[in-house]
Design a protein around this motif. Structure first.
Motif, mmCIF file in Angstrom:
data_model
loop_
_atom_site.group_PDB
_atom_site.id
_atom_site.type_symbol
_atom_site.label_atom_id
_atom_site.label_comp_id
_atom_site.label_asym_id
_atom_site.label_seq_id
_atom_site.Cartn_x
_atom_site.Cartn_y
_atom_site.Cartn_z
ATOM 1 N N VAL A 53 0.901 -1.236 -0.183
ATOM 2 C CA VAL A 53 0.179 0.074 -0.221
ATOM 3 C C VAL A 53 0.884 1.304 -0.112
ATOM 4 N N GLN A 54 0.373 2.235 -0.393
ATOM 5 C CA GLN A 54 1.037 3.555 -0.152
ATOM 6 C C GLN A 54 0.116 4.828 0.232
ATOM 7 N N LYS A 55 0.669 5.704 0.811
ATOM 8 C CA LYS A 55 -0.062 6.850 1.205
ATOM 9 C C LYS A 55 -0.637 7.614 0.131
ATOM 10 N N GLY A 56 -1.995 8.290 0.230
ATOM 11 C CA GLY A 56 -2.276 9.008 -1.067
ATOM 12 C C GLY A 56 -2.782 10.265 -0.938
ATOM 13 N N ASP A 57 -3.770 10.731 -1.162
ATOM 14 C CA ASP A 57 -4.361 12.005 -1.043
ATOM 15 C C ASP A 57 -4.891 12.191 0.570
ATOM 16 N N ILE A 58 -4.648 13.510 0.988
ATOM 17 C CA ILE A 58 -5.123 13.984 2.463
ATOM 18 C C ILE A 58 -6.453 14.912 2.062
ATOM 19 N N ASP A 59 -7.403 14.497 2.714
ATOM 20 C CA ASP A 59 -8.714 15.472 2.504
ATOM 21 C C ASP A 59 -8.711 16.623 3.599
ATOM 22 N N GLU A 60 -9.508 17.509 3.229
ATOM 23 C CA GLU A 60 -9.722 18.717 4.226
ATOM 24 C C GLU A 60 -9.606 18.470 5.787
ATOM 25 N N GLN A 61 -10.121 17.370 6.014
ATOM 26 C CA GLN A 61 -10.223 16.861 7.729
ATOM 27 C C GLN A 61 -8.749 16.282 7.885
ATOM 28 N N GLY A 62 -8.045 16.238 6.946
ATOM 29 C CA GLY A 62 -6.482 15.635 7.325
ATOM 30 C C GLY A 62 -6.533 14.099 7.427
ATOM 31 N N HIS A 63 -7.551 13.506 6.776
ATOM 32 C CA HIS A 63 -7.468 12.055 6.793
ATOM 33 C C HIS A 63 -6.407 11.675 5.524
ATOM 34 N N VAL A 64 -5.776 10.521 5.793
ATOM 35 C CA VAL A 64 -4.535 10.052 4.845
ATOM 36 C C VAL A 64 -5.342 8.871 3.939
ATOM 37 N N TYR A 65 -5.691 8.981 2.703
ATOM 38 C CA TYR A 65 -6.250 7.923 2.197
ATOM 39 C C TYR A 65 -4.908 6.990 1.670
ATOM 40 N N TRP A 66 -5.171 5.811 2.122
ATOM 41 C CA TRP A 66 -4.247 4.800 1.610
ATOM 42 C C TRP A 66 -4.694 4.093 0.255
ATOM 43 N N ARG A 67 -3.922 3.578 -0.581
ATOM 44 C CA ARG A 67 -4.242 3.126 -2.025
ATOM 45 C C ARG A 67 -3.335 1.925 -1.935
ATOM 46 N N ILE A 68 -3.933 0.813 -2.344
ATOM 47 C CA ILE A 68 -3.261 -0.427 -2.765
ATOM 48 C C ILE A 68 -2.509 -0.399 -3.954
ATOM 49 N N THR A 69 -1.029 -1.040 -3.920
ATOM 50 C CA THR A 69 -0.440 -1.202 -4.925
ATOM 51 C C THR A 69 -0.805 -2.180 -5.915
ATOM 52 N N ALA A 70 0.005 -2.477 -6.970
ATOM 53 C CA ALA A 70 -0.296 -3.339 -8.173
ATOM 54 C C ALA A 70 0.113 -4.878 -7.127
ATOM 55 N N ALA A 71 1.336 -4.808 -6.342
ATOM 56 C CA ALA A 71 1.593 -6.075 -5.601
ATOM 57 C C ALA A 71 0.443 -6.535 -4.543
ATOM 58 N N GLY A 72 0.026 -5.275 -3.714
ATOM 59 C CA GLY A 72 -0.956 -5.695 -2.923
ATOM 60 C C GLY A 72 -2.339 -6.020 -3.509
ATOM 61 N N SER A 73 -2.608 -5.609 -4.680
ATOM 62 C CA SER A 73 -3.670 -6.347 -5.391
ATOM 63 C C SER A 73 -3.542 -7.749 -5.622
ATOM 64 N N VAL A 74 -2.401 -8.231 -6.157
ATOM 65 C CA VAL A 74 -2.100 -9.613 -6.177
ATOM 66 C C VAL A 74 -2.137 -10.270 -4.957
ATOM 67 N N GLU A 75 -1.557 -9.836 -3.971
ATOM 68 C CA GLU A 75 -1.572 -10.508 -2.616
ATOM 69 C C GLU A 75 -2.965 -10.608 -2.273
ATOM 70 N N ALA A 76 -3.765 -9.652 -2.280
ATOM 71 C CA ALA A 76 -5.503 -9.804 -1.797
ATOM 72 C C ALA A 76 -5.990 -10.972 -2.714
ATOM 73 N N ALA A 77 -5.769 -10.728 -4.210
ATOM 74 C CA ALA A 77 -6.634 -11.514 -4.840
ATOM 75 C C ALA A 77 -6.113 -13.315 -4.638
ATOM 76 N N GLU A 78 -4.972 -13.518 -4.077
ATOM 77 C CA GLU A 78 -4.594 -14.586 -3.971
ATOM 78 C C GLU A 78 -4.904 -15.251 -2.443
ATOM 79 N N TRP A 79 -4.973 -14.354 -1.534
ATOM 80 C CA TRP A 79 -5.775 -14.469 -0.222
ATOM 81 C C TRP A 79 -7.152 -15.070 -0.596
ATOM 82 N N LEU A 80 -7.854 -14.341 -1.317
ATOM 83 C CA LEU A 80 -9.247 -14.758 -1.661
ATOM 84 C C LEU A 80 -9.341 -16.069 -2.381
ATOM 85 N N ARG A 81 -8.483 -16.387 -3.058
ATOM 86 C CA ARG A 81 -8.483 -17.806 -3.828
ATOM 87 C C ARG A 81 -7.935 -18.967 -2.828
ATOM 88 N N SER A 82 -7.171 -18.590 -2.151
ATOM 89 C CA SER A 82 -6.476 -19.700 -1.243
ATOM 90 C C SER A 82 -7.214 -20.205 0.038
#
Length: 195
Positions: A53-82
């Protein structure tokens, strides 16, 4: 249960901030396993360190939005399949407690079973009261799946207690009791030399 992979699976749907991830996890699991926000942020930091994952945008309330990386998507998909691996051996406190009680002189193993059966039955009834036989939407369905699994587990525990009681009834008396062994293990803390 893997908090790590659960958060990745949620983030694979879109960027989220920490409290939002907690709310999404609760919503998608029927609020049956509360996560504290500190656990979520610690997990996010480890996921970031691992490049998932990586840190992304910060909104006006100061919330840091986290984004999944390509490697993270692969790991999530593998977890759901296993399949979920089951651990060899047991760390089930009830099984260990009953095994110890059965071998300890003076322990009331029947009382242990009786007390556990009462508690397990009360737990089962509570779960059955919370169950929704006709879940209407996605959140209700998610909650129903988790509660149903808990009901089946509670029913299995009651069946196991019946089995344990029958097994112990076939072996009554002190022949099951184990005294402390006179044989000493080879390893251990050596005695301190006297000065």
């Amino acid at each position: 249960m893997s908090v790590r992979q659960s958060l990745l699976a949620i983030l694979d749907q879109g960027p989220c901030y920490g409290y939002q991830l907690r709310a999404e996890f609760d919503r998608r699991t029927g609020s049956t396993w509360p996560l504290n926000v500190g656990q979520i942020y610690n997990t996010l930091e480890r996921l970031e360190r691992d490049g998932l994952v990586q840190k992304g945008d910060i909104d006006e309330q100061g919330h840091v939005y986290w984004r999944i990386t390509a490697a993270g998507s692969v790991e999530a998909a593998e977890w759901l399949r296993s399949p979920v691996p089951r651990q060899p051996g047991t760390r089930d406190e009830l099984a260990i407690k009953l095994a110890l009680a059965a071998t300890l002189p003076g322990a009331d193993v029947t009382g242990v079973i009786r007390a556990q059966r009462r508690a397990s039955l009360a737990h089962l009834r509570s779960l059955q009261g919370a169950a929704d036989p006709e879940p209407a939407g996605a959140e209700e369905l998610a909650k129903s799946l988790v509660i149903d699994a808990m009901i089946f587990s509670a029913e299995a525990e009651l069946r196991w207690l019946d089995h344990a009681q029958q097994l112990l009834a076939r072996h009554p008396g002190p022949e099951l009791h184990l005294e402390l062994s006179a044989e000493r293990p080879k390893r251990g803390r050596p005695a301190k030399a006297s000065v």
